[in-house]
Enzyme design. Structure first.
Site, PDB file in Angstrom:
ATOM      1  CE  LYS A 319    -106.978 -56.699   3.539  1.00  0.00           C
ATOM      2  NZ  LYS A 319    -105.688 -56.088   3.876  1.00  0.00           N
ATOM      3  NE  ARG A 324     -98.488 -61.288  -2.387  1.00  0.00           N
ATOM      4  CZ  ARG A 324     -98.741 -60.703  -1.210  1.00  0.00           C
ATOM      5  NH1 ARG A 324     -99.923 -60.138  -0.978  1.00  0.00           N
ATOM      6  NH2 ARG A 324     -97.823 -60.675  -0.260  1.00  0.00           N
ATOM      7  CB  SER A 464     -92.698 -59.180   7.132  1.00  0.00           C
ATOM      8  OG  SER A 464     -93.361 -58.346   6.203  1.00  0.00           O
ATOM      9  CG  ASP A 614    -103.584 -60.328   8.479  1.00  0.00           C
ATOM     10  OD1 ASP A 614    -102.803 -59.588   9.117  1.00  0.00           O
ATOM     11  OD2 ASP A 614    -103.522 -60.486   7.251  1.00  0.00           O
ATOM     12  CE  LYS A 641     -99.470 -57.562  10.972  1.00  0.00           C
ATOM     13  NZ  LYS A 641     -98.814 -57.700   9.663  1.00  0.00           N
TER      14      LYS A 641
HETATM   15  C1  S3P Z   1     -99.799 -59.381   3.962  1.00  0.00           C
HETATM   16  C2  S3P Z   1     -98.850 -59.732   4.869  1.00  0.00           C
HETATM   17  C3  S3P Z   1     -99.009 -59.580   6.314  1.00  0.00           C
HETATM   18  C4  S3P Z   1    -100.470 -59.365   6.689  1.00  0.00           C
HETATM   19  C5  S3P Z   1    -101.146 -58.376   5.793  1.00  0.00           C
HETATM   20  C6  S3P Z   1    -101.108 -58.846   4.364  1.00  0.00           C
HETATM   21  C7  S3P Z   1     -99.511 -59.560   2.528  1.00  0.00           C
HETATM   22  O1  S3P Z   1     -98.270 -58.462   6.739  1.00  0.00           O
HETATM   23  O2  S3P Z   1    -100.556 -58.934   8.018  1.00  0.00           O
HETATM   24  O3  S3P Z   1    -102.491 -58.186   6.171  1.00  0.00           O
HETATM   25  O4  S3P Z   1    -100.446 -59.490   1.714  1.00  0.00           O
HETATM   26  O5  S3P Z   1     -98.345 -59.769   2.187  1.00  0.00           O
HETATM   27  P1  S3P Z   1     -96.712 -58.603   7.171  1.00  0.00           P
HETATM   28  O6  S3P Z   1     -95.977 -59.073   5.993  1.00  0.00           O
HETATM   29  O7  S3P Z   1     -96.312 -57.224   7.548  1.00  0.00           O
HETATM   30  O8  S3P Z   1     -96.732 -59.541   8.305  1.00  0.00           O
END
Ligand code: S3P
Length: 735
Positions: A319, A324, A464, A614, A641
């Site tokens: 995902k 991206r 993050s 996740d 989340k």
């Molecule tokens: C993600 C980053 C994570 C993850 C999310 C997808 C991403 O979130 O929990 O499902 O694609 O950059 P955070 O950056 O808020 O931790």
């Protein structure tokens, strides 16, 4: 010369196009050719066209030629255009069938094919002729572009611009898929209406039989008022796909018939309810309402006694990487080809958002996309708020890109996304000079007034990837250097993919710092997206807890910033092996083999959290099946989340009879015997899937409520789980 447009055929579509273009830009020189002299005379008299002439003559002068003739006339007209139009002239058409053109196009010069952009505005009606033409026919309507592999990107961009200018939404797909879909969505309904309109008077003769036919007959047969000559043309041109559609319809009809004949009323009811839900979903989508579950509430029922069969499976594409790929492909110069794209709702919202931003994206078809990059400065102002559904990644990353554009935009999401904190990106983006605001408390919707940005040096308060990626993407549009420091490692897909697109990044891994200079150009590239380890995690745990299991998950991304789940499960005693490690599109990939082995509890601290961020819902299921206690700390992020995952998991574990205790930053779980019951996933996809897997070790059945959002990340989860050995069924209950 650039202002010269030739329209061949002034029927409903060609005439409406002429009217709309005339209104959009009065300085356009619109010429038309038609065999109907009356239509030409009328269009001239009304000032809709400036000139009428012979096809060869008006094409010789035109910058763009639009072929708006019935499908079977298309090939001959295209041949004439190929002979008369200049070498720069772009050609498009509006026919509702494409495949009959493909063979003949091969006989035209390659130069012509590179300038031809097959198109189809989904705006026909049972009316026809110039008299029915309307200036607003394409306003808010979908137009499909079906570019050939050889069509030049500039040609696609110009034709996209033409339709967008008159208010249409531009979609794109391959010509073959276009014809399959149109056969089902338009050509089949026309055949049925024509067939039905004749059936009643044939079977029930007698004067006045129509008096007994009420609105059902009228609504159903409306399409039979369409022009027979045109429809015979369309059906002939798309005969193969329409026959296939009729066959499929015949199968469905047989089910209705058999249910009736066998007095199988529950089956009949099921058919009717399913159809009504499909129709309601269609109405919602057509009304522009993107949120909302059209039917009832989706539930999973999982009975005890399932066991994971040995074998190999593949989970859908990653995902994070799918989001991206669209974003960077859209910003690049040139055409990027993507395979393994996740056709889940989250990534599809990102795709739709970039279409609204003016990017042509062909697909997805079997996980493949062709993205015609708009270049760093090519995005267009959206004409409506961008809807991002459930996706925090889409909202936060897109905000970074939009902050650097010379237009305003608004980002919206569903109930869950509307509760997720945005100050974490608003503050640094504002420091970069962006005009960005949110609702009270820093919650979506986000209003972004894009503009000039300057690079900043930002130390993230939490590890993050969404914040990091948001700022790096904004940094592409900023003056100077943007530096982002992470307090601990978090997923680095953005950095890897930026490099793949030719962007220079400087990472100082010791200090966890990434520097990016603004103003760099992205060059299109091809991306093969591996399976999502976050989706694989459900089946890894399933195999780890199911007696005798030995399961291989093929082609999964094993980027070290994502493999916390493997490390933690191994610490718990799981038997996990990575087979055939390889690299694909700048990301490490492997086949993951998991064999069941007894698990034991572990302590998971802050340093491990971001690398498995996740996976905690499913890790807690593993913990519930493990011997002893598992303690997670330093994981306050789990509370913000898609749901508060600490509370959502605690609530479900309570129902299953598992001892636990929650803390502001984590949870403690003691493994034990799992019962059963009804668990609310709170609309969180990962909570729903985690409890479905838990059922493998439950003594009673589990019903999991609110499961529709599983489609955000893992379309087909229940089917794959069934195939793998879970006794799972899906049902909709009235909500
Ligand atoms: C993600 C980053 C994570 C993850 C999310 C997808 C991403 O979130 O929990 O499902 O694609 O950059 P955070 O950056 O808020 O931790």
């Amino acid at each position: 010369m650039n202002k010269h447009i030739a329209i061949i055929g002034l029927g409903l579509i060609g005439g409406s196009l002429a009217k709309a273009l005339r209104e959009f830009d009065a300085s356009l020189a619109i010429a038309a050719a038609d065999t109907d002299q009356n239509a030409l005379a009328r269009a001239l008299a009304e000032g809709v066209i400036g000139r009428a002439g012979a096809l060869a003559e008006i094409c010789a002068q035109a910058r763009i030629v639009v072929v708006a003739v019935p499908p079977l006339a298309g090939p001959a007209v295209l041949r004439q255009i190929a002979q008369s139009a200049g070498p720069e002239t772009l050609v498009t058409d509006v026919a509702s069938v494409k495949s009959h053109l493909l063979a003949m196009l091969a006989s035209l010069p390659a130069g012509f094919r590179s300038r031809f952009v097959p198109g189809h505005p989904l705006a026909g009606s049972e009316q026809s002729g110039f008299g029915a033409a309307r200036v607003d026919l394409f306003q808010g309507r979908n137009v499909v572009l079906a570019p050939l592999e050889e069509t030049a990107p500039e040609a696609v961009a110009r034709i996209h611009e033409l339709w967008r200018g008159i208010g249409a939404r531009v979609l794109a797909m391959s010509p073959e898929r276009h014809d399959r879909i149109l056969a089902l969505s338009s050509h089949l309904p026309h055949v049925l209406a024509f067939a039905m309109a004749g059936l009643l008077p044939r079977r029930e003769s007698g004067a006045g039989v129509h008096h007994y036919a009420a609105t059902g007959f009228a609504d159903f047969t409306r399409l039979a008022a369409s022009e027979p000559a045109l429809w015979s043309d369309i059906l002939r041109a798309n005969a193969d796909a329409t026959v296939a559609a009729l066959d499929a319809f015949g199968e469905d009809l047989k089910q209705f018939r058999n249910a009736l004949a066998a007095e199988d009323w529950p089956a009949l009811g099921d058919h009717l309810r399913r159809a009504r839900r499909a129709r309601a979903a269609f109405d919602l989508a057509r009304g522009g309402k993107e949120a909302g579950n059209a039917g009832g509430e989706l539930c999973f029922h999982v009975r005890p006694g399932g066991a994971i069969a040995s074998g190999e499976i593949r989970v859908p594409g990653d995902k994070s990487i799918s989001h991206r790929a669209i974003m960077l492909g859209a910003l690049a110069e040139g055409v990027s080809r993507v395979s393994g794209f996740l056709e889940g709702e989250d990534a599809l919202h990102t795709l739709a958002a970039f279409r609204e931003l003016g990017v042509t994206i062909v697909g997805p078809e079997d996980g493949c996309l062709r993205i015609y990059g708009a270049g760093a400065n090519g995005l267009q102002a959206p004409r409506k708020p961008l809807w991002l559904g459930n996706s925090g990644t889409a909202m936060r990353l897109l905000a970074g890109i939009l902050a650097g554009q010379g237009f305003a935009s608004e980002l919206r999401g569903d109930e869950s996304l509307s509760q997720r904190p945005m100050n974490r990106i608003i503050k640094p983006l504002a420091d970069m000079g962006a005009g960005i605001s949110a609702a009270a408390g820093g919650l979506p919707p986000l209003l972004i007034r894009g503009g000039r940005l300057r690079g900043i040096d930002y130390a993230m308060p939490v590890a993050s990837a969404q914040i990091k990626s948001c700022l790096l993407l904004a940094g592409l549009f900023a003056e100077g250097i943007t530096s982002v420091r992470e307090p601990g490692p978090c997923r680095d897909h953005t950095e890897r993919m930026l490099r793949g697109f030719g962007v220079e990044l400087d990472t100082e891994s010791r200090q966890g710092m990434t520097n990016l200079a603004g103003g760099q150009t992205l060059s299109a590239c091809d991306i093969d997206i591996p399976g999502d380890i976050s989706s694989a995690a459900f089946f890894m745990v399933a195999a780890a807890i199911s007696p005798g299991a030995s399961l291989t998950l093929e082609h999964v991304g094993v980027n070290p910033t994502r493999t916390g789940i493997i490390d933690i499960l191994r610490q718990m005693g799981a038997d996990i092996r990575l087979r055939h490690p390889r690299e694909s599109g700048g990301e490490p990939v492997a086949d993951i083999e998991v064999r069941q082995k007894p698990l034991h509890g572990v302590a998971i601290g802050a340093e491990q959290v971001a690398l498995a961020i996740d996976e905690f819902p499913i890790l807690l299921v593993a913990a519930a099946c493990a011997e002893g206690e598992t303690r997670i700390s330093g994981a306050a992020e789990l509370r913000i989340k898609e749901s508060d995952r600490i509370e959502a998991m605690a609530e479900g574990l309570e129902i299953l009879g598992i001892e636990h205790e929650t803390f502001p930053d984590g949870i403690r779980v003691t493994g034990g015997e799992l019962g059963g019951g009804v668990i609310d996933s709170r609309g969180d996809h990962r909570i729903a899937m985690a409890f479905a897997i838990a059922a493998l070790r439950c003594r009673q059945a589990i019903t999991i409520r609110n499961c529709a959002n599983v489609a955000t990340s893992f379309p087909g989860f229940a089917a794959l789980a069934r195939q793998t050995g879970l006794d799972i069924s899906e049902a909709e209950i009235d909500s």
